[in-house]
Design a protein around this motif. Structure first.
Motif, short mmCIF file in Angstrom:
data_model
loop_
_atom_site.label_atom_id
_atom_site.label_comp_id
_atom_site.label_asym_id
_atom_site.label_seq_id
_atom_site.Cartn_x
_atom_site.Cartn_y
_atom_site.Cartn_z
N ASP A 1 27.32 -37.89 -45.76
CA ASP A 1 26.38 -37.44 -45.28
C ASP A 1 26.50 -36.20 -43.87
OD1 ASP A 1 24.59 -38.93 -46.78
OD2 ASP A 1 24.77 -40.60 -45.65
N TYR A 2 27.67 -35.73 -43.88
CA TYR A 2 27.96 -34.81 -43.08
C TYR A 2 27.02 -33.46 -43.04
CZ TYR A 2 31.92 -37.31 -42.10
OH TYR A 2 32.67 -38.60 -41.95
N GLU A 3 26.36 -33.22 -41.80
CA GLU A 3 25.41 -32.06 -42.12
C GLU A 3 26.26 -30.76 -41.83
OE1 GLU A 3 21.11 -30.34 -39.98
OE2 GLU A 3 22.09 -32.08 -39.32
N HIS B 1 33.98 -36.61 -36.49
CA HIS B 1 34.99 -37.22 -37.58
C HIS B 1 36.08 -36.12 -38.00
CE1 HIS B 1 32.07 -40.64 -38.37
NE2 HIS B 1 32.49 -40.61 -37.47
N ILE B 2 37.16 -36.80 -38.11
CA ILE B 2 38.35 -35.98 -38.68
C ILE B 2 38.83 -36.28 -40.18
CG2 ILE B 2 40.68 -35.19 -38.45
CD1 ILE B 2 40.25 -35.30 -35.57
N LEU B 3 39.03 -35.15 -41.03
CA LEU B 3 39.56 -35.63 -42.30
C LEU B 3 40.77 -34.78 -42.36
CD1 LEU B 3 40.00 -36.32 -45.29
CD2 LEU B 3 38.51 -34.36 -45.97
N GLY C 1 29.70 -34.02 -36.91
CA GLY C 1 30.19 -33.17 -38.08
C GLY C 1 31.71 -33.75 -38.46
N LEU C 2 32.30 -33.17 -39.64
CA LEU C 2 33.56 -33.55 -40.00
C LEU C 2 34.26 -32.27 -39.84
CD1 LEU C 2 35.23 -35.43 -41.57
CD2 LEU C 2 34.79 -34.15 -43.69
N PRO D 1 39.46 -46.27 -36.31
CA PRO D 1 38.77 -46.78 -37.57
C PRO D 1 37.57 -45.91 -37.71
CG PRO D 1 38.59 -48.51 -35.77
CD PRO D 1 39.54 -47.45 -35.29
N ASP D 2 36.94 -45.70 -39.06
CA ASP D 2 35.86 -45.32 -39.34
C ASP D 2 35.51 -43.78 -38.58
OD1 ASP D 2 35.17 -47.74 -40.76
OD2 ASP D 2 34.67 -48.55 -38.64
N LYS D 3 36.41 -43.26 -38.24
CA LYS D 3 36.12 -41.84 -37.77
C LYS D 3 37.31 -40.96 -38.11
CE LYS D 3 35.64 -41.31 -33.32
NZ LYS D 3 35.48 -41.35 -31.82
N LEU D 4 38.61 -41.58 -38.68
CA LEU D 4 39.58 -40.71 -38.92
C LEU D 4 40.06 -40.81 -40.21
CD1 LEU D 4 42.16 -38.74 -38.49
CD2 LEU D 4 43.41 -40.83 -37.49
N PHE D 5 40.09 -39.80 -41.35
CA PHE D 5 40.30 -40.17 -42.67
C PHE D 5 41.51 -39.40 -43.31
CE2 PHE D 5 35.89 -40.63 -41.53
CZ PHE D 5 35.46 -41.73 -41.86
N LEU D 6 42.01 -39.67 -44.25
CA LEU D 6 43.24 -39.15 -44.63
C LEU D 6 43.29 -38.99 -46.04
CD1 LEU D 6 46.31 -38.04 -44.38
CD2 LEU D 6 46.86 -40.48 -44.51
N GLU D 7 43.54 -37.85 -46.78
CA GLU D 7 43.59 -37.54 -48.33
C GLU D 7 44.89 -36.87 -48.25
OE1 GLU D 7 40.95 -37.64 -51.20
OE2 GLU D 7 40.73 -39.25 -49.75
N VAL D 8 45.78 -37.54 -49.06
CA VAL D 8 47.19 -37.14 -49.55
C VAL D 8 47.12 -36.35 -50.82
CG1 VAL D 8 49.72 -37.50 -49.54
CG2 VAL D 8 48.32 -38.67 -47.85
N ARG D 9 47.52 -35.22 -50.91
CA ARG D 9 47.77 -34.58 -52.36
C ARG D 9 49.24 -34.65 -52.51
NH1 ARG D 9 44.84 -29.15 -52.88
NH2 ARG D 9 46.33 -28.34 -51.10
#
Length: 243
Positions: A85-87, A32-34, A4-5, A56-64
């Protein structure tokens, strides 16, 4: 495929972010991590970008662009997750008040039939470490107050350590969620409760942060106190807003 995320909202968490990411990725299951960062001036986002080279491909970043509240950070993360596709989608703090190892227990509860599992401080007494008595009384009292107003039989409705099956988030109108502070946690549980999803509490030990500064404020507390009454009334007299 990832279990999951895990969504981790951050603002000035440079003292914790690397350690919490490494600890989650050291677990026996593949998460995975966001990270949803509100443009932290302390360099939190830059630290995450460096770690993306390691994961790579498992750690994601969104900056507001600015600090816009816990609730909107999670809504941003939920929408990001639902496009993929995270359940299972998890909420977790960056400061180790939630033990990363308990992600496995929340996930197990959902695998065993829960639609939403909650890391609960109050399911079995009071399992809080390093809080002053005044804050324990405030938090525990708020939980009792929410139960009385909403009718939910959840011991820890303000908890911020949660696992959602994606169908719960798909069923909730995320754009209609009003609260931005800690009352956001109450509203999400209430919306899931009204839609009759199965909610289960998993007893955890909550440890107050050691590093960094708490984001709690008086405005957040008052939002929860007065907002819950308004939320309950809206659900009774304007059911369309909670469908």
């Amino acid at each position: 495929m990832a279990v999951g995320l895990v969504i981790i909202p951050t603002y000035n968490e440079i003292e914790n972010i690397e350690a919490i990411i490494n600890t989650v990725f050291d677990l026996k299951k593949d998460f995975h991590i966001l990270v949803v960062d509100d443009n932290s001036p302390d360099g939190t986002a830059a630290n995450v970008r460096e770690l993306q080279n390691q994961y790579p491909d498992k750690l994601f970043l969104e900056v507001r662009m600015e600090k816009s509240g816990l609730g909107t950070a999670y809504i941003h993360g939920f929408k990001w997750a639902l496009k993929r596709d995270y359940e299972y989608i998890f909420e977790m703090d960056a400061d180790f008040s939630h033990r990363p190892a308990d992600l496995l227990r929340l996930h197990r509860a959902c695998l065993n039939g829960a639609d939403m599992s909650i890391g609960s401080r109050y399911k079995r007494g009071v399992n809080v470490v390093n809080w002053p008595l005044s804050r324990i009384l405030l938090s525990y009292g708020a939980s009792f107050y929410v139960k009385i107003i909403t009718g939910m039989r959840i011991h820890d409705p303000t908890a911020g350590f949660v696992c959602y099956h994606r169908k719960v988030l798909e069923a909730i109108d995320l754009d209609a969620v009003r609260f931005v502070g800690y009352a956001f946690q109450i509203e999400m549980k209430y919306r899931a409760y009204l839609k009759k999803f199965k909610i289960e509490e998993v007893s955890i030990i909550f440890t107050d942060r050691i590093n960094g500064k708490s984001k709690m404020s008086s405005s957040i507390i008052w939002e929860a106190i007065y907002g819950v009454i308004g939320m309950r009334l809206r659900s009774l007299f304007s059911r369309n807003s909670f469908r």
